[in-house]
Design a protein around this motif. Structure first.
Motif, mmCIF file in Angstrom:
data_model
loop_
_atom_site.group_PDB
_atom_site.id
_atom_site.type_symbol
_atom_site.label_atom_id
_atom_site.label_comp_id
_atom_site.label_asym_id
_atom_site.label_seq_id
_atom_site.Cartn_x
_atom_site.Cartn_y
_atom_site.Cartn_z
ATOM 1 N N TYR A 123 -10.294 -31.544 -19.648
ATOM 2 C CA TYR A 123 -9.178 -31.646 -18.710
ATOM 3 C C TYR A 123 -7.987 -30.778 -19.151
ATOM 4 N N PRO A 124 -7.143 -30.342 -18.209
ATOM 5 C CA PRO A 124 -5.988 -29.492 -18.538
ATOM 6 C C PRO A 124 -5.000 -30.213 -19.454
ATOM 7 N N LEU A 125 -4.413 -29.464 -20.367
ATOM 8 C CA LEU A 125 -3.629 -30.038 -21.450
ATOM 9 C C LEU A 125 -2.122 -29.854 -21.263
ATOM 10 N N HIS A 129 0.468 -28.781 -18.589
ATOM 11 C CA HIS A 129 -0.013 -29.667 -17.530
ATOM 12 C C HIS A 129 0.405 -31.109 -17.800
ATOM 13 N N THR A 130 0.456 -31.894 -16.725
ATOM 14 C CA THR A 130 0.737 -33.323 -16.820
ATOM 15 C C THR A 130 -0.440 -34.089 -16.227
ATOM 16 N N TRP A 131 -0.325 -35.418 -16.248
ATOM 17 C CA TRP A 131 -1.382 -36.265 -15.697
ATOM 18 C C TRP A 131 -1.643 -35.961 -14.225
ATOM 19 N N ALA A 231 3.549 -37.178 -19.354
ATOM 20 C CA ALA A 231 4.131 -37.879 -18.203
ATOM 21 C C ALA A 231 4.800 -36.896 -17.247
ATOM 22 N N GLY A 232 5.440 -35.872 -17.806
ATOM 23 C CA GLY A 232 6.113 -34.885 -16.975
ATOM 24 C C GLY A 232 7.504 -35.289 -16.562
ATOM 25 N N PRO A 240 0.868 -46.663 -14.367
ATOM 26 C CA PRO A 240 -0.455 -47.016 -14.890
ATOM 27 C C PRO A 240 -1.347 -45.809 -15.147
ATOM 28 N N GLU A 241 -1.135 -44.708 -14.420
ATOM 29 C CA GLU A 241 -1.933 -43.504 -14.679
ATOM 30 C C GLU A 241 -1.611 -42.889 -16.034
ATOM 31 N N VAL A 242 -0.440 -43.219 -16.568
ATOM 32 C CA VAL A 242 0.020 -42.673 -17.844
ATOM 33 C C VAL A 242 -0.062 -43.724 -18.952
ATOM 34 N N SER A 243 0.394 -44.931 -18.661
ATOM 35 C CA SER A 243 0.379 -46.045 -19.614
ATOM 36 C C SER A 243 -0.403 -47.208 -19.017
#
Length: 316
Positions: A123-125, A129-131, A231-232, A240-243
């Protein structure tokens, strides 16, 4: 469940001393300098799977590269094995590092022991990049493999990951569940295995500072910086997509989590256990006294061999 309190093996103590030096673990000096170093290092990456720690890899595994998600996804299948299941594996590395040789060695052993194909998304880093650049695509990928398992009569899909990858696959499981809730249909994973997951990027779990003081590998200053990058936006840190540890933990597949207490992330792992109990989520937690971050990925130490047996028993 807590394992009996025993002293770490000599081999573990060697790894805990040598590995942070080999990985050049150190505290954050300057955020801008760190960003520049990470970006410069990423520019040197050549891509592909680093297979040097797996003797005879090309003879023992077939590898396909799937670009349907918009980034490379490696599908490893052990030759001569009766493949009965798929494991989608999220690699760790703080969201700034790609798949490395230790990940490939671990999943290669797992593939042959389980009779499984391994799906490894590259996946992109961060920090580029962000989530937001990969989450939905990763969910689509996971759903597709879950549907494949259903259609092929295989065992249900397993989502597995270590560190950042552990948090990533937990977030995927939550979004898969949410899609099912919204639409009344949709494939979901059958099980989760989390190796010391980085599942709370806010770093606010009680005890985080105390655990970090004993961790020779992970530094809280860098963890917080990498979390901001992934997180960006500060507003996205607790999404929830991040934590995912802070999200809705109900109606998730049965899970196994393995982590040690010589790990900055141990406090958040304990918080995840408490929140899982409150949500009624079937999470089996194995906490090992004084063991290093992602100790369970190292098959050459006694603790790593024990962890492999625990994973295989859980997935039996």
């Amino acid at each position: 469940m807590d394992s009996p309190v025993v002293s770490p093996s000599l081999l573990h103590q060697v790894v805990a001393t040598v590995l942070p030096r080999v990985r050049r673990a150190r505290d954050l000096d300057d955020a801008d300098l760190e960003r520049g170093r990470i970006l410069a290092w990423q520019q040197t990456l050549v891509g592909g799977l680093p297979t040097r720690l797996v003797p005879g890899f090309s003879r023992r595994f077939d590898v396909e590269v799937d670009h349907s998600a918009g980034f490379p996804t490696y599908v490893l299948t052990p030759r001569g094995a009766d493949v009965t299941r798929t494991v989608l594996y999220g690699h760790g590395g703080g969201y700034v590092k790609p798949i490395d040789a230790f990940h490939v060695r671990y999943v290669s052993i797992l593939a042959r022991r389980l009779g499984a194909r391994i799906v490894l998304p590259d996946y992109p880093l961060a920090p580029t990049h962000t989530w937001r650049d990969s989450h939905e695509d990763l969910v689509d990928l996971a759903v597709a493999w879950a549907e494949h398992a259903d259609c092929a009569g295989e065992r249900p899909l397993t989502l597995m990951g270590d560190s950042a990858g552990g948090g990533l696959v937990l977030a995927l499981a939550q979004t898969m569940r949410d899609r099912l809730r919204r639409h009344g249909s949709g494939a979901v994973a059958g099980s989760l295995v989390l190796h010391a997951p980085w599942a709370d990027l806010t770093s606010t779990a009680p005890g985080t500072e105390e655990f970090s003081a004993r961790d020779p590998w992970l530094f809280l200053s860098k963890i917080r910086l990498y979390a901001e990058w992934w997180a960006g936006s500060p507003d996205d840190l607790d999404r929830p997509e991040v934590s995912p540890a802070l999200g809705d933990l109900s109606d998730l597949p049965p899970a196994l989590m393995l982590h040690g207490t010589r790990d900055t992330l141990a406090a958040a792992c304990r918080m995840l256990v408490r929140r899982a109990e409150e949500a009624g989520w079937e999470l089996t937690s194995v906490e090992e006294h004084d063991l290093l971050h992602v100790y369970s990925l190292f098959p050459l130490i006694p603790e790593g061999r024990r962890a492999m047996r625990q994973v295989l028993d859980f997935l039996a």
